[in-house]
Design a protein around this motif. Structure first.
Motif, PDB file in Angstrom:
ATOM      1  N   LEU A  63       0.841  -1.206   0.000  1.00 41.63           N
ATOM      2  CA  LEU A  63       0.000   0.000   0.000  1.00 41.63           C
ATOM      3  C   LEU A  63       0.877   1.257   0.000  1.00 41.63           C
ATOM      4  O   LEU A  63       0.558   2.240  -0.669  1.00 41.63           O
ATOM      5  N   ALA A  64       1.979   1.210   0.722  1.00 46.00           N
ATOM      6  CA  ALA A  64       2.887   2.361   0.765  1.00 46.00           C
ATOM      7  C   ALA A  64       3.562   2.575  -0.589  1.00 46.00           C
ATOM      8  O   ALA A  64       3.661   3.708  -1.070  1.00 46.00           O
ATOM      9  N   HIS A  65       4.013   1.499  -1.210  1.00 42.41           N
ATOM     10  CA  HIS A  65       4.678   1.620  -2.512  1.00 42.41           C
ATOM     11  C   HIS A  65       3.729   2.133  -3.590  1.00 42.41           C
ATOM     12  O   HIS A  65       4.166   2.787  -4.529  1.00 42.41           O
ATOM     13  N   ARG A  66       2.449   1.852  -3.439  1.00 36.92           N
ATOM     14  CA  ARG A  66       1.456   2.297  -4.423  1.00 36.92           C
ATOM     15  C   ARG A  66       0.870   3.671  -4.083  1.00 36.92           C
ATOM     16  O   ARG A  66       0.043   4.188  -4.797  1.00 36.92           O
ATOM     17  N   GLY A  67       1.299   4.255  -2.953  1.00 35.20           N
ATOM     18  CA  GLY A  67       0.897   5.613  -2.622  1.00 35.20           C
ATOM     19  C   GLY A  67      -0.348   5.752  -1.771  1.00 35.20           C
ATOM     20  O   GLY A  67      -0.832   6.865  -1.565  1.00 35.20           O
ATOM     21  N   TRP A  68      -0.876   4.672  -1.249  1.00 37.08           N
ATOM     22  CA  TRP A  68      -2.094   4.747  -0.440  1.00 37.08           C
ATOM     23  C   TRP A  68      -1.816   5.181   0.989  1.00 37.08           C
ATOM     24  O   TRP A  68      -2.647   5.839   1.617  1.00 37.08           O
ATOM     25  N   VAL A  69      -0.685   4.770   1.545  1.00 39.76           N
ATOM     26  CA  VAL A  69      -0.264   5.171   2.878  1.00 39.76           C
ATOM     27  C   VAL A  69       1.198   5.590   2.798  1.00 39.76           C
ATOM     28  O   VAL A  69       1.871   5.363   1.800  1.00 39.76           O
ATOM     29  N   HIS A  70       1.681   6.194   3.867  1.00 38.56           N
ATOM     30  CA  HIS A  70       3.085   6.591   3.948  1.00 38.56           C
ATOM     31  C   HIS A  70       3.787   5.701   4.969  1.00 38.56           C
ATOM     32  O   HIS A  70       3.300   5.543   6.089  1.00 38.56           O
ATOM     33  N   LYS A  71       4.904   5.112   4.574  1.00 37.64           N
ATOM     34  CA  LYS A  71       5.702   4.315   5.501  1.00 37.64           C
ATOM     35  C   LYS A  71       6.839   5.188   6.020  1.00 37.64           C
ATOM     36  O   LYS A  71       7.658   5.676   5.256  1.00 37.64           O
ATOM     37  N   ARG A  72       6.857   5.377   7.325  1.00 35.81           N
ATOM     38  CA  ARG A  72       7.876   6.204   7.963  1.00 35.81           C
ATOM     39  C   ARG A  72       9.171   5.423   8.114  1.00 35.81           C
ATOM     40  O   ARG A  72       9.172   4.196   8.068  1.00 35.81           O
ATOM     41  N   PRO A  73      10.287   6.116   8.294  1.00 34.73           N
ATOM     42  CA  PRO A  73      11.574   5.431   8.477  1.00 34.73           C
ATOM     43  C   PRO A  73      11.587   4.467   9.664  1.00 34.73           C
ATOM     44  O   PRO A  73      12.331   3.496   9.659  1.00 34.73           O
TER      45      PRO A  73
END
Length: 81
Positions: A63-73
């Motif tokens: 989901l993060a790679h597709r732009g739906w959510v943001h994955k924090r460091p």
């Protein structure tokens, strides 16, 4: 065709499979960044063993790679505005 479309192609979350929509909804209603374990608990999954959490982590990362959510460091996830 991608099972999980890029957010820019179709910003309507109805294009996502049900389990991805549920995870996205949990991240959106959270007060702040959430860990995968927290999403799993909300979904009613057994999160006591690491192997049970990893498939969900892969979904959240997708989901993060597709732009739906943001994955924090730090590995936690937040909703995109």
């Amino acid at each position: 065709m991608l099972l999980i479309p890029h957010r820019g192609e179709n910003p309507d979350e109805a294009a996502l499979p049900g389990d991805y929509r549920k995870s996205l909804a949990i991240v959106r209603v959270a007060d702040g960044p959430v860990q995968v374990r927290g999403v799993g608990e909300e979904l009613g999954l057994d999160v006591t063993a690491r192997g049970r959490v990893e498939p969900l982590r892969a979904k959240m990362t997708k989901l993060a790679h597709r732009g739906w959510v943001h994955k924090r460091p730090d590995g936690r996830f937040t909703a995109r505005r």
